[in-house]
Design an enzyme around this catalytic site. Structure first.
Site, mmCIF file in Angstrom:
data_model
loop_
_atom_site.group_PDB
_atom_site.id
_atom_site.type_symbol
_atom_site.label_atom_id
_atom_site.label_comp_id
_atom_site.label_asym_id
_atom_site.label_seq_id
_atom_site.Cartn_x
_atom_site.Cartn_y
_atom_site.Cartn_z
ATOM 1 N N ASN A 10 0.856 -1.184 0.000
ATOM 2 C CA ASN A 10 0.000 0.000 0.000
ATOM 3 C C ASN A 10 0.895 1.239 0.000
ATOM 4 O OD1 ASN A 10 -1.797 2.040 0.465
ATOM 5 N ND2 ASN A 10 -2.744 1.109 2.272
ATOM 6 N N ARG A 90 -2.646 -2.107 -3.433
ATOM 7 C CA ARG A 90 -3.788 -1.192 -3.350
ATOM 8 C C ARG A 90 -3.545 -0.068 -4.362
ATOM 9 N NH1 ARG A 90 -4.957 3.448 1.006
ATOM 10 N NH2 ARG A 90 -6.992 4.024 0.205
ATOM 11 N N HIS A 179 -12.382 4.123 -0.784
ATOM 12 C CA HIS A 179 -12.489 3.212 0.372
ATOM 13 C C HIS A 179 -13.293 1.964 -0.001
ATOM 14 C CE1 HIS A 179 -12.094 6.802 3.399
ATOM 15 N NE2 HIS A 179 -10.908 6.245 3.171
ATOM 16 N N ARG A 240 -9.539 17.194 5.740
ATOM 17 C CA ARG A 240 -10.273 17.560 4.517
ATOM 18 C C ARG A 240 -11.644 18.119 4.867
ATOM 19 N NH1 ARG A 240 -9.619 11.848 1.682
ATOM 20 N NH2 ARG A 240 -7.788 11.450 2.946
ATOM 21 N N GLU A 384 -8.721 -3.964 5.374
ATOM 22 C CA GLU A 384 -8.484 -3.824 3.931
ATOM 23 C C GLU A 384 -7.406 -4.784 3.453
ATOM 24 O OE1 GLU A 384 -8.387 0.460 4.916
ATOM 25 O OE2 GLU A 384 -9.014 0.736 2.843
#
Ligand code: ADP
Length: 401
Positions: A10, A90, A179, A240, A384
């Site tokens: 990742n 990923r 996601h 964010r 994940e």
């Protein structure tokens, strides 16, 4: 019995996360995290079942150099390395090209590159990781798993922006959602816990980490989600802003002398919990500060929960009647207070909290934190990496004669 293992890669913009995962059990044999890449402070921490913890300083290293250090470490664990059957990467943006994991070849690399314009910080880093893995493990199949893939089932009504249609047709400006690997895992795990097939379930899954998104799932397919063209849309996040009036951006550009780079920095790195609180992007820090009377920390938490509840209500139109609402990610799994405050906003829709079960994160009730006669609300830890490992295994198994 010795089972097969998958190396999961990742690559973030300035970090590299690696894990050697046993897909069936989810057990990790080695985990490594390289942080602050491209700076003098770059380092890598490796946790290994065999060798324990090692921290290696990597001043100014890039992804490829960090990967090399990890590969050198692996060469000391030959028995385990011999059980690795593939590498799973990923990849953040797969555009409209990818609906499921794929084996990496020249065409796939080209398409990931073509999506770089939509994810300029992430896709180039993801490609770096793939190239480094190919260099070190040329004999192993490389698999790409896309954050956007799970949301490729969104209907037009959910993915189109109300802007001239040709901007979608000619430039693919639309909502993609992210996601996806986490939302997909949460759906499968909810199905297991509810004892029903995923394709018969209507769910609302919440991934609340540093980045936050919610997903409406109807009969096993993502039908709406809060993130859009980029991971900036939707919920309030660590740094964010999430949703805001696009007119605000025009105002910053036209009347306050912001450059586009400064707007980018403001909305991606200085907003969200960080911006509202003026204190931190970390929910734990804010919870402590709020408890000791910090007004802005309390306000940031209130805005976070209100906006989350509002989005849950909006997504509900796509997945009613709901079988379960699922909280996950660092905040969703660990914050009693965020779950409680969000559910209070949702009382008009019938939601309620079982305080005792919420306090222990649903550990005594298979994740359930709502009373029996109210909508099912669960806490389910996401994974994940295990999805990445399983995605690779099913592709690699499908390949063999
Ligand atoms: P990432 O998106 O980087 O994987 P995580 O899923 O680990 O992030 O989530 C990080 C967030 O989870 C941070 O805001 C952190 O404060 C929050 N968090 C972790 N533990 C708790 C806790 N006990 N209470 C509240 N927030 C928590």
């Amino acid at each position: 019995m010795n089972h097969s293992l998958v190396l999961v890669v990742n690559c973030g913009s300035s970090s590299l996360k690696l894990a050697i995962v046993e897909p069936e059990s989810g057990r990790r044999f080695v985990e490594a995290l390289a942080e602050r890449l491209f700076t003098a402070q770059a380092d890598m921490t490796i946790h290994s079942r065999e060798a324990g913890k090692t921290v290696i300083s990597l001043p100014d290293a890039d992804h490829a150099q960090a990967f090399e250090v990890f590969a050198a470490h692996l060469s000391t664990e030959k028995e385990m390395t011999s059980r690795i059957i593939g590498v799973s990467h990923r990849v953040v943006h797969g555009g409209e090209y990818f609906r499921c994991p794929v084996l990496v070849d020249g065409d796939v690399l080209q398409k990931i590159n073509a999506c770089s314009g939509l994810a300029p910080l992430h896709n180039p880093a993801n490609l770096q990781g793939i190239h480094a893995a190919i260099r070190h493990f040329p004999e192993l199949p490389q698999v790409a798993v896309f954050d956007t893939a799970f949301h490729q089932t969104l209907p037009e009504t959910a993915y189109l922006y109300a802007i001239p249609y040709e901007l979608y047709e000619k430039h693919q400006l639309r909502r993609y959602g992210f996601h996806g690997t986490s939302h997909n895992y949460l759906m499968l795990e909810a199905a297991r816990r509810l004892g029903r097939p995923a394709d018969q379930l209507n769910l609302l899954t919440l991934h609340l980490g540093n980045g936050c998104s919610a997903c409406a799932i109807r009969q096993g397919r993502s039908v709406d989600t809060t993130m859009g063209l980029t991971p900036l849309e939707g919920l309030v996040m660590g740094t964010r802003s999430g949703d805001l009036d696009p007119g605000l951006i025009l105002h910053l550009l036209e009347h306050m002398d912001f450059s586009s780079k400064e707007v980018d920095e403001l909305l991606n790195r200085r907003s969200g919990l960080q911006g509202l609180s003026g204190l931190s992007n970390d929910m734990r820090t804010l919870a402590q500060a709020a408890q000791s009377g910090n007004r802005q920390a309390r306000l940031a938490i209130e805005v976070f929960c209100f906006r989350l509840a509002k989005n849950i209500a909006a997504l509900s139109v796509s997945c009613a009647p709901l079988d379960a609402l699922v909280f996950s990610g660092g905040i969703g799994e660990n914050s009693v207070q965020i779950r409680q405050r969000t559910l209070v906003w949702l009382a008009p829709l019938g939601f309620a909290v079982d305080e005792q079960n919420n306090r222990v994160h649903g550990k005594d009730s298979d994740g359930r934190i709502s009373p029996m006669n109210t909508p099912d609300v669960r806490v389910i830890p996401t994974d994940e990496e295990v999805m990445l490992a399983r995605g690779a295994v099913s592709l690699i198994a499908g390949e063999s004669p």
